[in-house]
Design an enzyme around this catalytic site. Structure first.
Site, PDB file in Angstrom:
ATOM      1  CG  HIS A 240      -1.973  -0.934   1.322  1.00  9.30           C
ATOM      2  ND1 HIS A 240      -1.773  -2.296   1.371  1.00  9.30           N
ATOM      3  CD2 HIS A 240      -3.319  -0.745   1.363  1.00  9.30           C
ATOM      4  CE1 HIS A 240      -2.945  -2.907   1.439  1.00  9.30           C
ATOM      5  NE2 HIS A 240      -3.898  -1.992   1.435  1.00  9.30           N
ATOM      6  CG  ASN A 271       4.662  -4.084   2.784  1.00  5.89           C
ATOM      7  OD1 ASN A 271       4.236  -2.947   2.964  1.00  5.89           O
ATOM      8  ND2 ASN A 271       3.871  -5.144   2.776  1.00  5.89           N
TER       9      ASN A 271
END
Length: 400
Positions: A240, A271
């Protein structure tokens, strides 16, 4: 014998008293519950209240106490909306909440006009007050452009035939608010920047992580990576840019963070480790005046490729960045454009696409907004002066 009779009499009295008390308790419970008054229900859009111009359907998820009666009615937009794909005049529907998944589908015709249109769907559970849901259908040529120069977080417009600018909106307390804006590069199948405000209203509420991976309804599907069913190939996560955890105000807000336009192929160990800790640091700088954030992906020299979930080739970013802006006190009550330079603070983070280990964000990634402007060619926070954008004070932002 007398002792035995006395024992049986005492036991009988005790049993009768127990039954009597149980009956009273049962009656009391019936009265306090008030029959069906304990029944309740909730409803929310599965993905988004905004749909593209083509005909299709959108789903409203219904939850609540099993057996709760619900009634739905399309109060506006009956000429193009229906609760049936076969009967376009069906504008009312009722049912009861059942165990498992309860879905109410809203079907709509294509919008060939030059203007977006709005339908209103009213849903009422038992004796609860009815709640109204807006369904916004875009026109054929509509892009939902960001409010350039008006919203503090949105970078300046940059002309490029491969760029598509989009803003996504969501409902909050029956009001339509901006969720986030993007500059999407069709050749990269990714957003070059995602701009969004952070405030308690966005961070906390009835929402939760939805994991509703979906294509962005505004950007043509052919330009998006297809990771709706599975992630990118290799060691890449569906990373994201606007974090899911930044949008827990409502499920609709959160579901929009799972659009493919908000994803990039991001190394799992970046991430889930240092980058995730950086996102937490950013949230910790939320304030009453609102924190303004732009997160971006940079595709520099030597960029490699991987595959999406459908085995299509997609580019991999060489770097990621974040730029932040807020008032120093966090409680001026002013708009950014009305603040003096001394009332504002900013910082930038430039991150190589690699594993840093499971560490807190290091000072080495800290830089100025001005530096990231020079690296990317974008102009961030156009409402503030160049001197504000030259700041680089990590300790102000909790990085030591």
């Amino acid at each position: 014998m007398r002792l035995l009779n006395s024992y049986y009499k005492a036991t009988l009295k005790f049993l009768l008293l127990t039954v009597f008390i149980s009956c009273i308790a049962a009656c009391s419970n019936d009265d306090s519950n008030g029959g069906d008054s304990s029944q309740s229900g909730e409803a929310y859009w599965k993905i988004s209240s905004t749909v593209k111009s083509a005909s299709g359907s959108s789903a409203i998820i219904i939850t609540g106490t099993p057996g709760t009666i619900w009634n739905a009615e399309i109060t506006e937009g009956t000429t193009w909306c229906s609760f049936s794909s076969n009967d376009l005049t069906l504008s009312s529907k009722s049912g009861e909440v059942k165990d498992g998944l309860n879905v109410l589908y809203v079907y709509y015709n294509s919008n060939t006009s030059k203007e977006q249109r709005v339908a209103k769907i009213s849903i009422q559970f038992a004796d609860q007050e009815a709640k109204v849901f807006d369904l916004v259908q875009l026109s054929e040529s509509q892009q939902n452009l960001p409010a350039f120069k008006l919203w503090a977080e949105v970078p300046d417009f940059k002309e490029n035939a491969n760029y598509q600018y989009v803003t996504h909106y969501a409902l909050l307390n029956d009001k339509t608010i901006r969720n986030y804006s993007i500059c999407f590069d069709k050749t990269k199948k990714a957003a070059l920047w995602v701009a969004y405000p952070i405030h308690t209203a966005y961070l906390k509420g009835s929402g939760e992580r939805t994991d509703r991976w979906a294509f962005d309804p505004i950007i043509p599907q052919s330009y998006q990576a297809d990771c709706t069913l599975k992630s990118y190939g290799g060691s890449y996560d569906r990373g994201h840019q606007l974090p899911s955890a930044d949008r827990l105000g409502t499920d609709e807000m959160n579901a929009q963070t799972f659009y493919m336009s908000n994803m990039t192929p991001q190394l799992n160990r970046l991430n889930q480790d240092m980058w995730a800790k950086l996102e937490t640091k950013v949230r910790a700088n939320n304030c009453s005046d609102t924190l303004y954030v732009v997160t971006g992906a940079y595709f520099g020299a030597g960029a490699t490729t991987t595959t999406d979930g459908a085995k299509n080739t997609v580019p991999v970013p060489t770097n990621y960045f974040k730029v932040l802006l807020r008032t120093k006190s966090g409680k001026t009550g002013k708009n950014i454009k009305d603040c003096s330079d001394s009332e504002l603070i900013s910082i930038g983070f430039w991150v190589d696409h690699k594993s840093y280990g499971n560490i807190e964000p290091p000072k080495s990634i800290c830089t100025s907004v001005a530096d990231i402007e020079s690296k990317t060619g974008f102009t961030f926070f156009p409402q503030v002066s160049s001197s504000v954008k030259k700041q680089n004070n990590p300790s102000q932002w909790g990085i030591n």
